[in-house]
Scaffold this motif. Structure first.
Motif, PDB file in Angstrom:
ATOM      1  N   GLY A 178       0.809  -1.213   0.000  1.00 29.90           N
ATOM      2  CA  GLY A 178       0.000   0.000   0.000  1.00 29.90           C
ATOM      3  C   GLY A 178       0.833   1.250   0.000  1.00 29.90           C
ATOM      4  O   GLY A 178       2.031   1.220  -0.270  1.00 29.90           O
ATOM      5  N   LEU A 179       0.171   2.347   0.314  1.00 28.24           N
ATOM      6  CA  LEU A 179       0.792   3.668   0.347  1.00 28.24           C
ATOM      7  C   LEU A 179       0.956   4.103   1.796  1.00 28.24           C
ATOM      8  O   LEU A 179       0.017   4.001   2.596  1.00 28.24           O
ATOM      9  CB  LEU A 179      -0.090   4.659  -0.404  1.00 28.24           C
ATOM     10  N   VAL A 180       2.138   4.585   2.128  1.00 29.15           N
ATOM     11  CA  VAL A 180       2.420   5.017   3.493  1.00 29.15           C
ATOM     12  C   VAL A 180       3.350   6.217   3.444  1.00 29.15           C
ATOM     13  O   VAL A 180       4.132   6.367   2.494  1.00 29.15           O
ATOM     14  CB  VAL A 180       3.030   3.852   4.314  1.00 29.15           C
ATOM     15  N   GLN A 181       3.263   7.054   4.443  1.00 33.55           N
ATOM     16  CA  GLN A 181       4.176   8.193   4.522  1.00 33.55           C
ATOM     17  C   GLN A 181       5.536   7.754   5.056  1.00 33.55           C
ATOM     18  O   GLN A 181       5.646   6.751   5.780  1.00 33.55           O
ATOM     19  CB  GLN A 181       3.594   9.266   5.435  1.00 33.55           C
ATOM     20  N   ALA A 182       6.549   8.508   4.719  1.00 35.14           N
ATOM     21  CA  ALA A 182       7.892   8.230   5.227  1.00 35.14           C
ATOM     22  C   ALA A 182       7.863   8.181   6.753  1.00 35.14           C
ATOM     23  O   ALA A 182       7.203   9.001   7.396  1.00 35.14           O
ATOM     24  CB  ALA A 182       8.873   9.291   4.746  1.00 35.14           C
ATOM     25  N   GLY A 183       8.560   7.183   7.296  1.00 31.73           N
ATOM     26  CA  GLY A 183       8.565   6.985   8.733  1.00 31.73           C
ATOM     27  C   GLY A 183       7.508   6.010   9.214  1.00 31.73           C
ATOM     28  O   GLY A 183       7.535   5.582  10.373  1.00 31.73           O
ATOM     29  N   GLY A 184       6.593   5.653   8.334  1.00 38.43           N
ATOM     30  CA  GLY A 184       5.519   4.756   8.694  1.00 38.43           C
ATOM     31  C   GLY A 184       5.917   3.292   8.588  1.00 38.43           C
ATOM     32  O   GLY A 184       7.079   2.953   8.314  1.00 38.43           O
ATOM     33  N   SER A 185       4.924   2.433   8.803  1.00 36.72           N
ATOM     34  CA  SER A 185       5.161   0.993   8.813  1.00 36.72           C
ATOM     35  C   SER A 185       4.134   0.268   7.953  1.00 36.72           C
ATOM     36  O   SER A 185       3.003   0.735   7.784  1.00 36.72           O
ATOM     37  CB  SER A 185       5.064   0.444  10.244  1.00 36.72           C
ATOM     38  N   LEU A 186       4.563  -0.869   7.426  1.00 33.50           N
ATOM     39  CA  LEU A 186       3.672  -1.783   6.713  1.00 33.50           C
ATOM     40  C   LEU A 186       4.123  -3.205   7.027  1.00 33.50           C
ATOM     41  O   LEU A 186       5.312  -3.428   7.308  1.00 33.50           O
ATOM     42  CB  LEU A 186       3.735  -1.580   5.197  1.00 33.50           C
TER      43      LEU A 186
END
Length: 115
Positions: free
Chosen positions: A10-18
């Motif tokens: 998916g799509l996530v902002q920098a610093g995020g997690s998946l």
């Protein structure tokens, strides 16, 4: 034969997690190794993480300390937990299994990290 079905991109902002998942079915025994590759736009395929037959995890230098590979034998599922994501982690991620000399691939999961 081994079938691999991926989920979790998916799509996530920098610093995020998946967390990516790779569910295996079929002849899931005599596995030599399993893991994850990725391929960014205009780039070659890169090994991200893998687990060898003795359960030793290996990571690319670019993801050490941020990504964790793990497996759930009861669910026949391989995971890739990705933390502190960076835009350069954007790629299509593929899980794979090597069994008796044959490599099987998942369908690929798009991961996009926005800055």
């Amino acid at each position: 034969q081994v079938q691999l079905v991926e989920s979790g991109g998916g799509l996530v902002q920098a610093g995020g997690s998946l967390r990516l998942s790779c569910a295996a079915s079929g002849s899931i025994f005599s596995i030599n190794s399993m893991g994850w590759y990725r391929q960014g736009a205009g780039k070659g395929r890169e090994l991200v993480a893998r687990i060898t037959s003795d359960s030793t995890p290996n990571y690319a230098d670019s993801v050490k300390g941020r990504f964790t590979i793990s497996g759930d034998n009861a669910k026949n599922t391989l995971y890739l937990q990705m933390n502190s994501l960076k835009p350069e982690d954007s790629a299509v991620y593929y899980c794979y299994v090597v069994r008796l000399g044959t490599t099987y691939w998942g369908q690929g999961s798009q991961v996009t990290v926005s800055s």
